[in-house]
Every structure is written in C-alpha cells, then in structure tokens.
Design an enzyme around this catalytic site. Structure first.
Site, mmCIF file in Angstrom:
data_model
loop_
_atom_site.group_PDB
_atom_site.id
_atom_site.type_symbol
_atom_site.label_atom_id
_atom_site.label_comp_id
_atom_site.label_asym_id
_atom_site.label_seq_id
_atom_site.Cartn_x
_atom_site.Cartn_y
_atom_site.Cartn_z
ATOM 1 N N ARG A 172 0.806 -1.215 0.000
ATOM 2 C CA ARG A 172 0.000 0.000 0.000
ATOM 3 C C ARG A 172 0.840 1.266 0.000
ATOM 4 N NH1 ARG A 172 -5.223 -1.453 3.707
ATOM 5 N NH2 ARG A 172 -6.108 -2.931 2.242
ATOM 6 N N ASP A 216 -14.342 8.123 11.850
ATOM 7 C CA ASP A 216 -13.305 7.155 11.514
ATOM 8 C C ASP A 216 -11.946 7.847 11.577
ATOM 9 O OD1 ASP A 216 -13.503 4.174 10.192
ATOM 10 O OD2 ASP A 216 -11.613 5.181 9.713
#
Lengths: 277, 130
Positions: free
Chosen positions: A41, A151
């Site tokens: 990633r 979040d």
C-alpha cells in the site's frame, strides 16, 4: 523472484519502526501478516514522493509537522472490509430492544436519539443504522435523529460521505431499500442527498484521551476495531465509551471481540452487546 | 444459545463445512457443560479440542483462499487470529481449577461462529461455485 521485483521492499527493522509509530498514533497494533500489506500500500506513495526506501519514508513522516503524511500512513493500514447490515443481530437489537428502551427512558424528553458509529469505515454501518431507524417510522417519526459517524481514516470518510457503492457489491440489499434510499448513477448506487445529510461524518481518533461530546449517546456501535488494539488500549477505550453513554445506553462491539477478559462497568446483555447501568 | 446448522451456513466446500460442523458440535458440548456446572477437566478438554481444530481449519481455509487469489484474505485472517487469541486467553483462565465453565464464553463462541460462517465466510462462497 525477489522482493524488489514488486518495488521497494521493507525489512523487519523498518516494519518494526512503522509498527511502533502506528501503534503510538492510532492504537492499531499491526500483526506480522500486515507487513506485506504495508509494503504494497505504501510503495506507490513512497515513489510518488521521490523516496527510495521505507527508512527514508519513515523520516519523511516523522519530520512532517503538519501530520498530513501520518494521516496518509494510517489511511493505508486502517481500511477495512464492511458491508450493509453486517452482523444483522445488532440491527434487530436496535429495533426490538434499544429503541423501545430509549423511548421509555426519554419519555419526558429530550426527544432525541443519539447514535454513534465509532469506526464507520466507508459508511455502510451508519447508513444501515439510519435505514433501521427510518424503516421503523412508527417508532422514530417523532424523534430527532442525531447520528454521528467517525473514523480515523480520512480516505474512507470521504467515500462514506459520497455514499456511492458499486452495484455489483449490493447483492444482499433488499430491493425496496435500494429504491427508497438510493439513486443509480453509472455503476453505483448513490445515497439520496436527503438521507446522506442525516449522518454527521467526522474524523476522530479513538485513542484521544478525551472524548469531546457534550451529550451522552443512547447507542454506540464500535465493531471490529478493538481487534486491532492491545488489551490496555481496549480497556481504556471501553471506559471512554462507558463515560460517553447515557445510563441505559448500549454498546455494540464486533463478533470477534469480547469484553469477558476486560475490566469494565458495563452490563452484559448478550454476546457483543453491553448496557451502561 | 446454539447454532442451528442449516444450508445458509454452507460455504460450498465440503471439508470446510465439516470443520464448521465439528466446531459447532464442540461449542454445543461446552454449553452443556456450562449449564451442568463444574466439570473443569471436561471443559478444558473441549477448549483444547476447539483450539486444535480451529488452527487446523483456519490454516487449511486460508491456504485454499490464498491459492484461489481471494481479495479479502487479510481481513479474513484477522478474524481467525483474533478468535484464536481469544481462545488462548480463555484457555489461560482455566489453567488453574478456580474458574467455572461460563455461558458467557459459549454464547460468545456460538455467536462468533454464526457471524463468521454465516457472513464472513459467505463472502468467499462464489470462489467455490461450480
């Protein structure tokens, strides 16, 4: 075929340093199986910054006073698979128990339902909560719905706020819900504005020492987050949730999580559901 | 609380279905023990059995999913590892004779099975469609 075939590699020592940093900043404890994920990633990110190694990237994150790069890093490791009405039991509990109890408790006002999706990811969870409330209009129509969704990843929050979901991933959704709450745009089902605006999305780090909420919550969903935390972090978090709940309010956690071995002052109702006394 | 086995729990791969059924069977036995009281040795033996079977099943399932290029493998593994950690922690609590078998534990395990197999495993079912 060696690692470098796939781009910039990460050695154990580098992984260890990133693991410490991510733990310090987010409470997320990366297991060894995340090494590859981290490498995959972040490769593109590192290259786009013109850097050559994970050590250089660590330095870059560390020196970035704006903490923007830290956000990028946490984004890269915190994304999570989710879906609408995941762990259906919680939504049934909401209508069968939590809502009636809350109405009873607040029968003299204030006529507000306060719910919090504490790790809302791409939005499926808070929207499922919203649909559940709206589908029981006979119960909720006189009530002011305050639905907060937070979040730690800014990327997933952006997606949640857009409320667009690939048609191919919505197989399990009942067609009447799709018709009522979504419009079709290209390959996506997109939440109608009216409903999207009923959820307040905010960035929030659960390991913050203080929760800044003025009002207590009736229901908190925090599912599949604590699995990434170690025991002390988990315990602290449960204490903070407990303090943020109204007496009689409910905490729903993920099916892989249990508070059986955690010290807390909540009352066990059924697996994954707890009540503040 | 017990998991009623039904077709909705089939993942479309027979060996894995059999593993799941065996796990449910052990959890049912644990529930019975917890209801009866304090057969500490029997309870610990069931936990050990569940740990052994879970490790075998998770290892085989993950290997098969990896072989088939399953995109959600990492999140799936997380659920497995987390259950294993819970089981090991539970086992630790019973290494001495003091604690009694607990229904809170068996309810947790039964619920975990229902959600994990019924929802998480269900996501890989298309890989096994013939």
């Amino acid at each position: 075929m060696n690692d470098s075939y796939f781009g910039i590699s990460i050695n154990d020592k580098e992984f260890e340093r990133f693991r410490d940093l991510i733990y310090r900043e987010s409470g997320i404890k990366l297991r060894d199986n995340k090494k590859d994920l981290l490498r995959q990633r972040l490769n593109k990110r590192i290259r786009s910054l013109g850097l050559m190694s994970f050590s250089e990237y660590y330095k870059h994150v560390d020196e970035d006073r704006s903490r923007a790069e830290l956000t990028e890093l946490i984004d890269a490791v915190s994304t999570n698979v989710t879906s609408f009405f995941r762990e259906m039991k919680h939504f049934e509990f909401l209508t069968k128990t939590a809502l009636p109890q809350t109405f009873q408790r607040k029968k003299n006002g204030p006529f507000e339902l306060r719910l919090w999706s504490a790790a809302c990811s791409t939005g499926e969870e808070p929207y499922s909560m919203l649909f559940t409330l709206l589908e029981h209009e006979e119960l909720t129509s006189k009530w002011n719905i305050k639905l907060l969704a937070t979040d730690i990843s800014t990327k997933v929050l952006q997606r949640a706020m857009k409320g667009a979901y690939p048609i191919t991933k919505m197989d399990g959704m009942p067609s009447e819900l799709l018709r009522k709450y979504f419009v079709t745009e290209g390959d996506n089902y997109v939440l109608k504005d009216k409903f999207r605006n009923m959820v307040n999305f905010r960035w929030f780090n659960l390991i913050n020492n203080r929760f800044p909420f003025k009002h207590k919550f009736d229901v908190i969903f925090c599912r599949n987050v604590m699995i990434y935390f170690d025991k002390p972090t988990r315990e602290e978090l449960v204490h903070k949730f407990s303090a943020a709940l109204a007496p009689g309010g409910y905490l729903c956690i993920g099916h892989s999580e249990s508070l059986a071995n955690t010290s807390h002052d909540l009352r066990y109702i059924q697996p994954t559901i707890y009540c503040k006394p | 609380m017990s998991v009623e086995w039904g077709d909705q729990y089939s993942v479309g791969h027979e060996p894995f279905d059999e593993h799941h059924k065996s796990m449910v069977r052990i959890i049912d036995q644990m529930t019975e023990l917890a209801q009866k009281g304090d057969d500490h040795a029997g309870w610990v033996a069931r936990i050990d059995e569940l740990i052994t079977l879970s490790i075998k099943h998770f290892t085989e399932e993950e290997a098969e999913l990896e072989r088939r290029g399953y995109a959600e493998l990492i999140d799936h593994q997380d659920e497995h590892r987390n259950l294993l950690n819970e089981l090991l922690e539970i086992r630790g609590r019973y290494s001495e004779k003091g604690s009694k078998p607990s229904l809170e534990i068996t309810e947790f395990l039964a619920n975990w099975m229902a959600v994990h197999v019924g929802e998480t495993d269900a996501r890989y079912r298309p890989l096994f469609k013939k």
